[in-house]
Design a protein around this motif. Structure first.
Motif, PDB file in Angstrom:
ATOM      1  N   ASP A 254       0.815  -1.200   0.000  1.00 49.00           N
ATOM      2  CA  ASP A 254       0.000   0.000   0.000  1.00 49.00           C
ATOM      3  C   ASP A 254       0.857   1.262   0.000  1.00 49.00           C
ATOM      4  N   SER A 257       2.013   1.871  -3.551  1.00 49.87           N
ATOM      5  CA  SER A 257       0.985   1.778  -4.583  1.00 49.87           C
ATOM      6  C   SER A 257       0.880   3.060  -5.400  1.00 49.87           C
ATOM      7  N   THR A 259      -1.318   5.973  -6.928  1.00 51.92           N
ATOM      8  CA  THR A 259      -2.430   6.655  -6.262  1.00 51.92           C
ATOM      9  C   THR A 259      -3.334   7.335  -7.284  1.00 51.92           C
ATOM     10  N   THR A 261      -6.108  10.526  -7.659  1.00 52.31           N
ATOM     11  CA  THR A 261      -6.582  11.768  -7.050  1.00 52.31           C
ATOM     12  C   THR A 261      -8.088  11.720  -6.872  1.00 52.31           C
ATOM     13  N   GLU A 273      -5.322  11.751  -2.090  1.00 54.98           N
ATOM     14  CA  GLU A 273      -4.791  10.706  -2.956  1.00 54.98           C
ATOM     15  C   GLU A 273      -5.108   9.347  -2.324  1.00 54.98           C
ATOM     16  N   PHE A 274      -5.742   8.465  -3.092  1.00 59.87           N
ATOM     17  CA  PHE A 274      -6.099   7.134  -2.612  1.00 59.87           C
ATOM     18  C   PHE A 274      -5.175   6.092  -3.225  1.00 59.87           C
ATOM     19  N   SER A 275      -4.709   5.166  -2.394  1.00 58.74           N
ATOM     20  CA  SER A 275      -3.992   4.008  -2.919  1.00 58.74           C
ATOM     21  C   SER A 275      -4.994   3.139  -3.679  1.00 58.74           C
ATOM     22  N   CYS A 279      -8.985   2.718  -3.268  1.00 62.16           N
ATOM     23  CA  CYS A 279      -9.853   3.002  -4.420  1.00 62.16           C
ATOM     24  C   CYS A 279     -10.858   1.873  -4.627  1.00 62.16           C
TER      25      CYS A 279
END
Length: 372
Positions: A254, A257, A259, A261, A273-275, A279
């Motif tokens: 993770d 990873s 990312t 937005t 920002e999501f890994s 997501c």
């Protein structure tokens, strides 16, 4: 790869589209939660047996528990021990399981009736999260996890009263009434829900699986509470899918990873920002949440609730954001073979739901108009 796409057209009635999407979300490899749950039970039984043999620990101390809270702790310790063993740290892996077995032995000596007192039921609410050592340990683990999350905060147990129990039941009943098939599917994976106080509205943590946490303050709004119960329960379902299927690539980390937005929910100037792991969790939730709000809108009528319509558009827009991101090479490279199937499954639902026609335009058109 399986083709999950259905055949509805832009003019297809809402009810028919909802039924098709619901069927897709509650059947098959990623939809049938009863099968997913059974696979997870088998996975943990095998993990316990292999680790006990590899680390020299009595397997009888690692057997499945009838208590939701103890079973949550067992799974969390097995997950951690397996990660350590795979990393070659046999000593720490063994200590992790020994800590759990020592805790269980001590618990059985001082509170031998704990497993009967917390017998598993769907969405059981504990009488008091400070009543015994297990409750305290679970709440502490959840609270520590939330403190590490920049979106979270420290949580404390809420006092359980007949009134809060009634409000919780009303929210669960509303969820069943609105999306009966989806509610029946996801809630069988949640034996217990805890109420808490804090800044967070709700929460789920893989550090304490099988349990969901709902802020007492949201119970006054049965629609919001129902949405949050669905939201957190879906995290448990996806967690079971991820541990039993090759959703993420074998060497996924993770912290390393790619990312994506996320253009909503930011508290500062910088977008979130999501890994890829996060997501997938959000993609999974918002797809189901779209069906939840569409079902509500069908019951109320298109012109009776602007708020519900806005929630529907927002939910679909967010699901579509992840659907589009999932098509990029950066996203796909973090997935395993079945992860590619998972995003195809969810994207098929999102694309179909985008065709809901409000008369003045499709759901997709409404979402794009708001973002432009």
């Amino acid at each position: 790869m399986a083709d999950f796409r259905t055949s509805q057209t832009k003019s297809e009635p809402w009810e028919m589209l909802c039924d098709k999407t619901t069927l897709l979300l509650t059947t098959g490899k990623f939809g049938s939660n009863s099968a997913i749950i059974q696979t997870a039970k088998t996975y943990y039984a095998g993990t316990a047996r292999i680790l006990s043999e590899h680390l020299g620990i009595d397997n009888q101390l690692l057997l499945r528990s009838a208590s939701p809270q103890i079973e949550s702790l067992r799974r969390a310790h097995l997950d951690q021990a397996l990660k350590l063993a795979q990393a070659g740290d046999r000593i720490s892996a063994k200590k992790t399981l020994e800590d759990y077995s020592y805790f269980l032995e001590e618990l059985n000596s001082h509170e031998p009736d704990i497993q009967l007192w917390e017998a598993a039921e769907v969405l059981q609410i504990p009488h008091d999260w400070t009543r015994n050592r297990v409750s305290k340990k679970v709440l502490s683990a959840f609270s520590e996890g939330m403190e590490k999350n920049p979106d979270g905060s420290k949580v404390v147990a809420a006092k359980i009263t007949p009134h809060t129990r009634k409000l919780l039941q009303q929210s669960v009943d509303f969820l069943y009434k609105t999306v009966p098939a989806i509610a029946s599917d996801v809630l069988i994976g949640i034996p217990q829900v805890a109420l808490f106080n804090g800044a967070l509205l709700s929460g789920y943590s893989s550090a304490v699986p099988l349990l969901i946490f709902i802020n007492e303050d949201v119970l006054g709004d049965p629609v919001k509470a129902a949405e949050l119960i669905l939201h957190e329960s879906l995290h448990q379902k996806l967690n079971d899918i991820c541990i039993t299927r090759t959703i993420l690539k074998i060497d996924y980390k993770d912290s390393e990873s790619a990312t994506i937005t996320v253009p909503w929910g930011s508290t500062g100037n910088q977008p979130r920002e999501f890994s890829i792991d996060r997501c997938l969790a959000a993609f999974h939730v918002y797809t189901h949440q779209t069906v939840f709000y569409l079902s509500m809108l069908m019951a109320l009528g298109d012109d009776q609730s602007i708020q519900i319509r806005n929630s529907l558009v927002s939910s679909w827009s967010r699901a579509d954001h992840f659907s589009q991101a999932a098509k990029t090479p950066e996203f796909k490279k973090e997935l395993g073979a079945e992860g590619l199937e998972l995003i195809s499954w969810l994207s098929a639902c999102v694309d179909d739901l985008g065709n809901v026609d409000f008369g003045g335009g499709s759901l997709r058109y409404c979402a794009e108009s708001l973002s432009s």
